[in-house]
Design a protein around this motif. Structure first.
Motif, short mmCIF file in Angstrom:
data_model
loop_
_atom_site.label_atom_id
_atom_site.label_comp_id
_atom_site.label_asym_id
_atom_site.label_seq_id
_atom_site.Cartn_x
_atom_site.Cartn_y
_atom_site.Cartn_z
N SER A 199 0.82 -1.23 0.00
CA SER A 199 0.00 0.00 0.00
C SER A 199 0.84 1.27 0.00
O SER A 199 0.33 2.35 -0.31
CB SER A 199 -0.93 -0.01 1.22
OG SER A 199 -0.19 0.08 2.43
N VAL A 223 -0.05 4.00 -6.59
CA VAL A 223 -1.12 3.27 -7.28
C VAL A 223 -1.22 3.68 -8.75
O VAL A 223 -1.88 3.01 -9.55
CB VAL A 223 -2.47 3.51 -6.59
CG1 VAL A 223 -2.46 2.94 -5.18
CG2 VAL A 223 -2.82 4.99 -6.57
N VAL A 234 -1.85 5.02 -1.80
CA VAL A 234 -3.23 5.14 -1.36
C VAL A 234 -3.33 5.98 -0.09
O VAL A 234 -4.39 6.54 0.22
CB VAL A 234 -3.83 3.73 -1.15
CG1 VAL A 234 -3.22 3.06 0.06
CG2 VAL A 234 -5.34 3.80 -0.99
N THR A 279 -9.66 0.91 1.89
CA THR A 279 -8.77 0.00 1.16
C THR A 279 -7.83 -0.76 2.08
O THR A 279 -7.64 -1.97 1.92
CB THR A 279 -7.95 0.79 0.14
OG1 THR A 279 -7.27 1.87 0.81
CG2 THR A 279 -8.84 1.35 -0.96
N SER A 292 -13.04 -3.82 1.39
CA SER A 292 -11.77 -3.45 0.76
C SER A 292 -11.64 -4.08 -0.63
O SER A 292 -11.19 -3.41 -1.58
CB SER A 292 -10.60 -3.89 1.65
OG SER A 292 -9.37 -3.56 1.04
N TRP A 350 -11.13 -1.98 -4.22
CA TRP A 350 -10.06 -2.23 -5.17
C TRP A 350 -10.60 -2.71 -6.51
O TRP A 350 -10.07 -2.36 -7.58
CB TRP A 350 -9.08 -3.28 -4.61
CG TRP A 350 -8.21 -2.78 -3.51
CD1 TRP A 350 -8.23 -3.17 -2.21
CD2 TRP A 350 -7.18 -1.80 -3.61
NE1 TRP A 350 -7.28 -2.49 -1.48
CE2 TRP A 350 -6.61 -1.64 -2.33
CE3 TRP A 350 -6.67 -1.03 -4.66
CZ2 TRP A 350 -5.58 -0.74 -2.06
CZ3 TRP A 350 -5.63 -0.14 -4.40
CH2 TRP A 350 -5.11 0.00 -3.13
N TYR A 402 -3.97 3.22 -13.57
CA TYR A 402 -3.52 2.54 -12.36
C TYR A 402 -2.51 1.45 -12.73
O TYR A 402 -2.63 0.81 -13.78
CB TYR A 402 -4.68 1.90 -11.60
CG TYR A 402 -5.66 2.93 -11.06
CD1 TYR A 402 -5.29 3.79 -10.02
CD2 TYR A 402 -6.93 3.04 -11.57
CE1 TYR A 402 -6.17 4.72 -9.53
CE2 TYR A 402 -7.83 3.96 -11.08
CZ TYR A 402 -7.44 4.80 -10.05
OH TYR A 402 -8.31 5.74 -9.57
N VAL A 427 -2.75 -1.86 -7.72
CA VAL A 427 -4.20 -2.11 -7.62
C VAL A 427 -4.50 -3.59 -7.84
O VAL A 427 -5.35 -4.18 -7.14
CB VAL A 427 -4.95 -1.22 -8.62
CG1 VAL A 427 -6.45 -1.48 -8.56
CG2 VAL A 427 -4.67 0.25 -8.34
N GLU A 438 -3.25 -5.61 -4.74
CA GLU A 438 -4.10 -5.37 -3.57
C GLU A 438 -5.46 -6.05 -3.72
O GLU A 438 -6.00 -6.59 -2.74
CB GLU A 438 -4.29 -3.87 -3.35
CG GLU A 438 -3.05 -3.13 -2.88
CD GLU A 438 -2.74 -3.40 -1.42
OE1 GLU A 438 -3.48 -4.17 -0.78
OE2 GLU A 438 -1.75 -2.84 -0.91
N PHE A 439 -6.01 -6.05 -4.91
CA PHE A 439 -7.31 -6.69 -5.10
C PHE A 439 -7.24 -8.19 -4.81
O PHE A 439 -8.10 -8.73 -4.09
CB PHE A 439 -7.80 -6.45 -6.54
CG PHE A 439 -8.98 -7.31 -6.90
CD1 PHE A 439 -10.24 -7.07 -6.35
CD2 PHE A 439 -8.83 -8.38 -7.79
CE1 PHE A 439 -11.31 -7.88 -6.68
CE2 PHE A 439 -9.91 -9.18 -8.13
CZ PHE A 439 -11.16 -8.93 -7.57
#
Length: 347
Positions: free
Chosen positions: A56, A60, A75, A85, A125, A129, A148, A152, A155-156
């Motif tokens: 994080s 991003v 972020v 997030t 979250s 994302w 992006y 991203v 994190e997703f």
């Protein structure tokens, strides 16, 4: 409670424990192994969060977006996006770790348990994302620019793994062992089944006043009867020293009938036998008694938080029997509520 009776139940409790030791162990009673004080599922959740927390701090934005000076930064520097997030999952992981080191600490977030709150945190979250990914694809189709970057995507999928470890975990073979064999506790007040809604009863119509009434038209019928009786007694006060104002057909005085004399006026109030029987029943309902539960059970406060436990080796003092709930007093003076009253032996 005598010492002999206490020793008798202590010996019975020891015999029951001995019988349970020789019984075959079920799947829910098997010991759960993990890494230190944490289960395998909890270790996986902490590992996913550590990677997501480190990622994080990277930007991003994609290289194309930063080259065209569209935007940049992590972020944490883009408004309040960090709350949903990475902020909520961080709080959820902190509560999961705190629960192992302090079982009597924070047990709920509002009406949600810690595992329920973690499910909500990782799900929210993951949706945020996913929204950024959807926007990234939409802008790329329209302009050919990816706004992006890789952060991203990483994190997703990390948050999606968190959803599997929280929401889907009870259905999985290995991760589901963390939920099997947990003891039952009373539900929070906000998490209990809703109460049925009843229709409001209609208001009673106002009584109509007759032509011969000499009292206020807003007075109740009982007040009207008493006013008429008092007027009759005042009129007859000069003819007799003591005169009953109202009598029934059998000649007995009514419950509200006053006694009128020349100098004093004292109303006589009768107490029906039904009221005396109801009072005796009410006093017996709140009479304290000793109780013995067949196994260890939690006694909770008004917020359903356990404050102490009672077991089969000692008698507990019940101050009030409310049907499905007992009001129990501890030896140190604390008072709580026992919701599970099945199989209780009364002393």
């Amino acid at each position: 409670m005598t010492d002999e009776r206490a020793n008798e139940y202590t010996e019975a409790g020891e015999e029951r424990i001995t019988e349970q030791d020789v019984l075959p162990t079920t799947s829910d009673e098997r010991p759960q192994y993990g890494v230190g004080p944490f289960s395998i599922r909890e270790v996986a959740i902490v590992g996913v969060w550590i990677v997501a927390f480190i990622v994080s701090f990277f930007s991003v934005a994609s290289e194309q977006a930063m080259a065209q000076l569209l935007f940049g930064g992590s972020v944490w520097t883009n408004g309040l996006d960090w709350i949903l997030t990475i902020g909520l999952p961080t709080v959820a992981v902190f509560l999961i770790v705190l629960r192992r080191f302090s079982p009597d600490g924070i047990r709920r977030v509002g009406s949600l348990g810690i595992d329920q709150f973690a499910s909500v945190a990782f799900s929210v979250s993951a949706v945020v994302w996913l929204t950024l990914l959807w926007r990234n694809v939409a802008v790329s189709i329209e302009t050919g620019v990816w706004i992006y970057g890789w952060v991203v995507w990483v994190e997703f999928f990390l948050m999606l793994a968190g959803v599997v470890l929280t929401v889907v975990a009870p259905l999985l073979p290995v991760l589901g062992e963390d939920f099997a064999g947990r003891r039952e506790v009373p539900a929070h007040r906000n998490a209990r089944p809703i109460r049925p809604v009843s229709a409001r009863p209609p208001r009673p119509a106002a009584p109509a006043a007759s032509e011969t009434d000499t009292f206020d038209t807003d007075a109740s019928p009982a007040y009207a009867d008493q006013t008429a009786a008092y007027s009759t007694a005042a009129y007859a006060a000069g003819q007799s020293d003591t005169m009953p104002v109202a009598r029934t057909a059998s000649g007995e005085r009514e419950a509200w009938a006053p006694v009128q004399t020349r100098d004093t006026f004292e109303p006589v109030e009768a107490q029906p036998e039904a009221d005396e029987s109801a009072a005796s029943e009410s006093s017996s309902a709140v009479q304290a008694f000793w109780a013995l539960v067949p196994e260890d059970r939690d006694v909770v406060d008004e917020r359903d938080v356990p404050i102490f436990r009672i077991g089969p080796t000692a008698w507990a003092l019940v101050l009030e029997d409310r049907g499905e709930v007992f009001v129990v007093r501890h030896e140190d003076g604390r008072i709580g509520y026992l919701h599970d009253v099945t199989g209780v032996t009364r002393g």
